[in-house]
Scaffold this motif. Sequence first.
Motif, PDB file in Angstrom:
ATOM      1  N   CYS A 143      -3.461   2.964   4.748  1.00 48.85           N
ATOM      2  CA  CYS A 143      -2.673   2.045   4.425  1.00 48.85           C
ATOM      3  C   CYS A 143      -2.396   1.310   5.946  1.00 48.85           C
ATOM      4  CB  CYS A 143      -1.360   2.503   4.119  1.00 48.85           C
ATOM      5  SG  CYS A 143      -1.322   2.986   2.450  1.00 48.85           S
ATOM      6  N   THR A 184       6.605   3.475   2.201  1.00 45.93           N
ATOM      7  CA  THR A 184       6.682   5.046   2.124  1.00 45.93           C
ATOM      8  C   THR A 184       8.158   5.404   2.630  1.00 45.93           C
ATOM      9  OG1 THR A 184       5.666   7.136   1.968  1.00 45.93           O
ATOM     10  CG2 THR A 184       5.401   5.713   3.962  1.00 45.93           C
ATOM     11  N   TRP A 241      -2.289   7.956   4.370  1.00 43.49           N
ATOM     12  CA  TRP A 241      -1.410   7.037   4.855  1.00 43.49           C
ATOM     13  C   TRP A 241      -2.300   6.194   6.072  1.00 43.49           C
ATOM     14  CZ3 TRP A 241       2.034   5.265   1.906  1.00 43.49           C
ATOM     15  CH2 TRP A 241       2.705   6.193   0.942  1.00 43.49           C
ATOM     16  N   VAL A 250       3.171  -2.070   3.720  1.00 46.91           N
ATOM     17  CA  VAL A 250       3.006  -0.399   3.400  1.00 46.91           C
ATOM     18  C   VAL A 250       4.447  -0.160   3.072  1.00 46.91           C
ATOM     19  CG1 VAL A 250       2.298   1.842   4.174  1.00 46.91           C
ATOM     20  CG2 VAL A 250       1.121  -0.272   5.108  1.00 46.91           C
ATOM     21  N   CYS A 261       0.635  -1.133  -0.037  1.00 43.64           N
ATOM     22  CA  CYS A 261      -0.021   0.068  -0.065  1.00 43.64           C
ATOM     23  C   CYS A 261       0.798   1.337   0.011  1.00 43.64           C
ATOM     24  CB  CYS A 261      -1.176  -0.016   1.251  1.00 43.64           C
ATOM     25  SG  CYS A 261      -2.010   1.069   1.188  1.00 43.64           S
ATOM     26  N   ALA A 262       0.374   2.322  -0.744  1.00 48.14           N
ATOM     27  CA  ALA A 262       0.850   3.614  -0.659  1.00 48.14           C
ATOM     28  C   ALA A 262      -0.179   4.678  -1.092  1.00 48.14           C
ATOM     29  CB  ALA A 262       2.087   3.930  -1.570  1.00 48.14           C
ATOM     30  N   LEU A 292      -3.277  -2.626   6.626  1.00 51.01           N
ATOM     31  CA  LEU A 292      -2.416  -3.626   6.893  1.00 51.01           C
ATOM     32  C   LEU A 292      -2.782  -4.433   8.280  1.00 51.01           C
ATOM     33  CD1 LEU A 292       0.819  -4.680   6.898  1.00 51.01           C
ATOM     34  CD2 LEU A 292       1.362  -3.034   8.056  1.00 51.01           C
TER      35      LEU A 292
END
Length: 323
Positions: free
Chosen positions: A231, A245, A228, A243, A202-203, A235
């Motif tokens: 995300c 980033t 964010w 995730v 995820c982002a 998770l």
Amino acid sequence: MRSRHFVRTAVLAAVAVLATACGSPATPVDLAPVSDAAWPQPANVGGPDDSAGGDTDTSCDPLKSLAPTSGTTIGTGTTMAAIRGRGKLIAGVDQTTYLFGFRNPKSGNLEGFDIDMVNQIAAAIFGQAEGHVQFRAIPSLQREQVLVDHQVDVVVRTYSITCDRRKQVQFSSVYYVAGQKILVPKTSNATSLADFSGKKVCATKKSTSLTKIATDPAKPVAVSVDNWSDCLVMLQQGQVAAVSTDDTILAGMAAQDPTVKVVGDPLTQENYGIGVPKDQEDMVRFVNGVLDQVRSSGAWAASYQNWVGSRLGPAQPPSPQYR
């Protein structure tokens, strides 16, 4: 007696019939069987097509900004004079990224490293920040648009400087350097994107992080969201495997949830700048003058130590590059 006995028997029989019709206590009637209780997804979940913040364009030197010409002096007819006349600096920020831009649940105030930078700019314009900042919480995918539309004066939101973004907006000098890493459950043995081939990572939409995930040779499945915090929720619920980033953002997630951890070497170098509308060069030079003072006065070091130092270790403010 016989009549009373007959009535009593009839009543009991009727009750028994009704009880049978309603179902036996030992075998309750299941009117709504559930075979799949999957977690609901956050709003606007997308995929790699939302990746438009990448740094594949190398047509410029993205880190060189406009040099300050008069420090933080505000001349007549300048953008800063107009902001002072309005009485408010309007800043596009995040309110969901712990440590950098988040809303304190106790006070209701926005706090974090990026918020400190906004307050420094406001203080340079008005003499003090209190009462002179209008924060506008925006998702990452709106960072360019609110500047193009002049809805805000600055965007201070973990905003990586790229040549592609410079086509639409101006950037200050670099005020923070981060690196993209990976957040996983503590039970995971994964340490790089190579461990997520075919798995969901995820982002946020239009982020450089999403671009990296979507173009990685291991071909993880890029999942995009607005914020964010979405995300982290995905998770926690097992909807994504990781995730990925900037380490600054992931450090905030790990501080909020002790069941996750930050892993791996930096995948990229992310240079944060303050976004300014394209046609306001005087504001860029002014902001750079403020950042020069923030670096030299110790204000940068104090903010870093307050929010990030204990989690990411010692650091120095990045040196500005001017053209």
